[in-house]
Every structure is written in C-alpha cells, then in structure tokens.
Write an enzyme that holds these catalytic residues in place. Structure first.
Site, PDB file in Angstrom:
ATOM      1  N   CYS A  91     -54.049-123.101  33.336  1.00  0.00           N
ATOM      2  CA  CYS A  91     -53.094-123.389  32.266  1.00  0.00           C
ATOM      3  C   CYS A  91     -51.723-122.729  32.536  1.00  0.00           C
ATOM      4  CB  CYS A  91     -53.696-122.974  30.927  1.00  0.00           C
ATOM      5  SG  CYS A  91     -52.818-123.677  29.541  1.00  0.00           S
TER       6      CYS A  91
ATOM      7  N   LYS B  60     -70.686-106.231  26.290  1.00  0.00           N
ATOM      8  CA  LYS B  60     -71.880-105.924  25.496  1.00  0.00           C
ATOM      9  C   LYS B  60     -73.144-106.596  26.046  1.00  0.00           C
ATOM     10  CE  LYS B  60     -73.248-104.056  21.499  1.00  0.00           C
ATOM     11  NZ  LYS B  60     -72.837-102.737  21.022  1.00  0.00           N
TER      12      LYS B  60
END
Ligand code: XMP
Length: 515
Positions: A83, A371
C-alpha cells in the site's frame, strides 16, 4: 533476537502493521517492527534478510509525507512494499503516483497481468479477492518494474522488479479478507528471499535459556507473580534458565477471586519447583481502601501499596540486581512506533518506578513476543491449559469490580457470584470462546420477592465480552438459557443478591471493566 534470520518491517502508521509482523512469524520467520525513519546505521546493525514497508494513512503526494533515505535501496535487500509502501517505492524510484479523490476501501478483485513468483499458486483462477484501503495510486511503474496485477479500478495493483528483488502490492495480504494472503507472504519469504522457517517457540525457549545466565551472572533476580499468563511464563522460563537465583513474590492483596492466590502458588511450587514466596497482605490493602469510592483513587492506593509490600520483600533478598517483567511486544511497539504511546485512560497497575528506586536492571524475556506466542511458549514449557487460557484479570483485582467502597462483606458476595459465572461458562464450553467474563457488584439495592417475603438486596451485573486485543470489545451474545441459568444460580446461591443484569455495552464507548 540476535543471531536469528529476521525481516524488518518499517512502519508508516498502518493499523495493520502488527498483523504483518504476526503473519510473518506465523510463517516461521522472526520479524520486528521499526519506525520508518530508522537510520541506515541501525538498520545495518539489525542485519535483516529482507524489508517490508507497511501501509500508512498519509499520501506520498503530500509535502511532509513519511519518507525513507534513498540509501535504503543501495542495501540491496529484498523489499515487499504494501500500500503506502508501494506508492513510496514507486515515487522514490521515479515512477508516477497520483492522488485520487476517493479512497478505495474494502473488497476488490485482483486480475493477473503477468506471472510472478510472488503470486505462485495464489490465483485459483484469474481473479483473486483482496482487501484494499488506499487513496493514491501508481500511474506509471518505475524503470525496471513490470505490472503483475491490476483491478477493475486501478491499472497497477502489483508490480515487481525481479532483478532487484523488489515486490509491491497495493492491497493488504496481512488481513483475513485477502484470499491466500498468507501464501503471498510465504512466497516472498521463502521463494524470493530464500529464508527458512526457523522461528518457533522451542527455538525461542532454547535461546532465552542459553542467554539469561550470561546476563545475570551470580546476581539474584526478583519477579512478581500475579497468576496471569505473562508473569507465570516469565517465572517458569527464568526458573529453567537460572533456577534458585530467581526469587518470585506473590502478593495476596485480598482482592483476588475465590481461592485463587493459594491455588496458583501451590501449583507453581509443586509442578515447577519455583522459588516462590507467598505474602498475605489482605488486611493492609483493605485497611487502606476503607471508605474509598473513587476508581482512580482505588487504583492508585492498590498500586502504591503493592510496590511498598513488594519492595520490602525484594530488599530482604541478598544481591538482587534484576527485576523480571512480562512486558510483551505490543507494549514495546506502542512506545517506538509511528503513533507513539497511546493516552492513558485508566492507570494500570504494575511495578513502575521500582527499578529506579531499587537500582534494578530490567529483564524482559517476552518483550519480543505477541500474546499468542506467549501462550505457545507456555505450552512448550508444560504450563497447563487452566493457566494458559485463563481470562485476563486486572491488577487492582475485584476492587474495580465492586462499585463504591470495597469491604470484606462485598468481596465475599462478589467472589461467590464470580465463581458461578466462571463455572457456568466453563461447563457450557463458553469460557474459552469469550475474551473475558465476570461479575460486577453494584452499589445499589433493589426490591424483590423470595417466597412470600419482600427482599431488598444487591444487584450483580454480568460482563461477558468478545475481543481480540482488549482495545475494542463487544458484549457476547450468550444463549438466553445460559444467562437464565447463571442468573438463577446467583440469586438462589449468593445471599444478599436478588437481581442480575446483563451489560450490553461495547468498547468503545464503554470499557471492559466498570472502573
Ligand atoms: P478496560 O477496562 O480498559 O480493560 O477496557 C482492558 C483490559 O485490561 C484489563 N485491565 C487491567 N489489567 N491492570 C491490568 O493488568 C489493570 O489495572 C487493568 N485494568 C483493566 C481488563 O481486565 C481488560 O482485559
């Protein structure tokens, strides 16, 4: 991670930058996020095998748009531009980029223009669903580049310079809406850059266990255990690396869930032979919270008292030079990334300030992990599922789930209600599907009727939410039969409660916890 093949992602501020890093790691390659304006010297030091330029909200056509030094291209590293990253490459290498009036956002269909190693086995037929989010577009590719894909709206949706190993895509391969996005990332990593999938949690554990003893030498390390997954993993990991030189401290602040403190401590000492001290400080915390109703006050008192108790204990250990903490990668990125640290909405409770006060150096063995990777490390270390998949629990504990003053009696009511919520979520299989589920005790009484008698008792609110990272959340659409069961059980079994309500607010504008 020193010595491990890595990909460096330069962050131009995209909301998806963390996702790029995660996708690369899921493919088995270690990746790190750095700010786009990193110096060439630092980049050389990091010694990446490839670069990824992220997307970003700016327009390369604006004057002060985020830029990179030209010298980056003379490092001759393979580059994947996504992008904004693609537009920047196009502009810097003298292609043509034009701003468009409308931002193209959402699903688009990629049409193959030319075979490319980036798209090997990616197209099922000639069209591929991808996720777009851009304003500018590339009108003319730079010298040496070929267009490899287009869409109905744009002529250059992907381009390559095979000789220089620079590949650019206008869409986001890291988001789930892009079909075969992970395959595109793998093609770049393995076929184009030639990397091997060597990043996994076994190799992570091995490297920490080898490295930490050299850092620590003959000093002692102190570590606060909360019962949560992060501090548990830090402790078990360091225990493996330095054994009894690790001194763990568990402070029972009296604000924990039913039997929680003792259960966690027994489990960790029995199964991992942790050098762990349990400190019973409930009376001290409760006496300081007496008469306090303001949420921020409660948090501050609990935080300060925790540090005080922890410090006293830590000082009694000889030759302590390090404090171990469960800082995770998202915390690290927050402070170095494009956007900088986000605003503090609620003061979170940790041992902040202690390292300076006691002149301790920090050891943060999880600071490179997301996590989900911490959970994998936990499993790798043999930590059981009931600890690995435990719902998050705030440092100030039940104090911020009792609205108003915290008293022994209110804690006892909340603990019983909370246990029922946990049991029912577990029995019905919902516990592991939701992000968090708990009870909140409200500071008001309402009228009810039990048997033939009028009652005037407390209200319990149920807070059960779905979330991916706690930044946003939505209330869980639990089956009504399950809600009915939880409500019946709480009203029948918890003395002092005659009403249960369900919280149907999302975050934002609400938060997950009530205080
Ligand atoms: P909020 O209420 O801000 O909570 O939507 C987001 C997540 O953070 C947890 N939380 C805390 N965790 N110390 C912690 O370690 C705290 O002081 C604290 N406050 C909230 C909360 O449970 C949720 O998962």
């Amino acid at each position: 991670m020193k010595g491990m093949d890595k990909v460096v992602i330069l962050d131009f501020g995209s909301q998806y930058t963390q996702l790029i890093a995660r996708r690369i790691r899921e493919a088995g390659v270690y990746s790190e996020i750095h700010q786009y304006n990193i110096s060439i010297e630092r980049l050389k030091e990091l010694n990446p095998k490839a670069l990824v330029f992220s997307g970003g909200p700016a327009s390369v056509c604006e004057q002060d748009a985020p830029d990179i030094p030209d010298k980056i291209f003379s490092l001759n590293l393979p580059i994947l531009g996504i992008c904004y990253g693609m537009q920047l490459i196009a502009k810097k290498l003298k292609g043509k980029v034009s701003p468009s009036k409308d931002r193209e956002y959402g699903r688009a269909y990629l049409i193959k223009v030319k075979d490319s190693p980036l798209f090997r086995d990616v197209f099922d037929n000639e069209k591929l669903q991808v996720w777009m989010s851009h304003g500018d577009k590339v009108d003319k590719v730079p010298y040496g580049f070929d267009v490899i894909a287009k869409t109905e709206n744009i002529e250059v949706a992907a381009m390559e310079n095979r000789e220089k190993n620079i590949y650019c895509i206008q869409f986001h391969p890291e988001v789930a809406h892009t079909q075969n996005g992970e395959k595109i990332i793998r093609n770049f990593l393995f076929d184009i850059v030639g990397l091997k999938p060597t990043w996994n949690m076994a190799s992570f554990v091995k490297s920490v266990v080898e490295k930490i003893p050299k850092v620590v030498g003959d000093a002692n390390v102190v570590c606060g255990i909360s019962g949560g997954i992060d501090s548990t993993v830090v402790a078990v990991l360091l225990n493996k690396a330095i054994g009894k030189k690790l001194h763990c401290i568990f402070v029972d602040n009296g604000l924990l869930r039913l039997n929680e403190g003792k259960e966690v401590v027994h489990y960790l000492t029995d199964h991992f032979d942790l050098n762990l001290k349990y400190i019973e400080a409930s009376d001290l915390f409760l006496s300081r919270l007496k008469g306090v109703e303001d949420p921020e006050q409660k948090r501050k008192i609990i935080g300060r008292t925790f540090i005080e108790v922890f410090e006293k204990e830590a000082k009694s250990i000889p030759n302590v030079k390090f404090l171990a903490q469960g800082t995770l990668y998202p915390d690290v990125i927050e402070s170095v990334s494009f956007k900088g640290p986000s605003a503090v909405i609620k003061s979170h409770h940790n041992v902040g300030g202690l390292p300076e006060k006691m002149n301790l150096k920090l050891i943060e063995p999880l600071r490179e992990l997301f996590k989900d990777e911490v959970r994998k490390v936990a499993t790798e270390l043999g930590i059981p599922d009931f600890l690995v998949w435990r719902h998050p629990f705030p440092g100030p504990g039940l104090a911020i789930r009792i609205i108003g003053e915290v008293t022994e009696q209110r804690l006892s009511i909340l603990r019983k209600a909370d246990k029922i919520v946990e049991q029912e979520l577990k029995d019905s299989g919902w516990y592991y599907k939701v992000w968090q589920g708990f009870a909140v005790l409200l500071p008001l009484k309402t009228v009810g009727v039990m048997g033939d008698e009028r009652t005037y008792e407390h209200v319990i609110a149920l807070r059960i939410v779905d979330s991916i990272d706690a930044m946003t959340a939505d209330w869980t659409r639990l089956p009504s039969e399950l809600l009915a069961k939880i409500s019946n059980r709480i009203i029948n079994e918890v003395k002092g409660v005659n009403r249960v309500v369900y919280d149907i607010s999302s975050k934002p504008p609400s938060t997950i916890e009530w205080e």
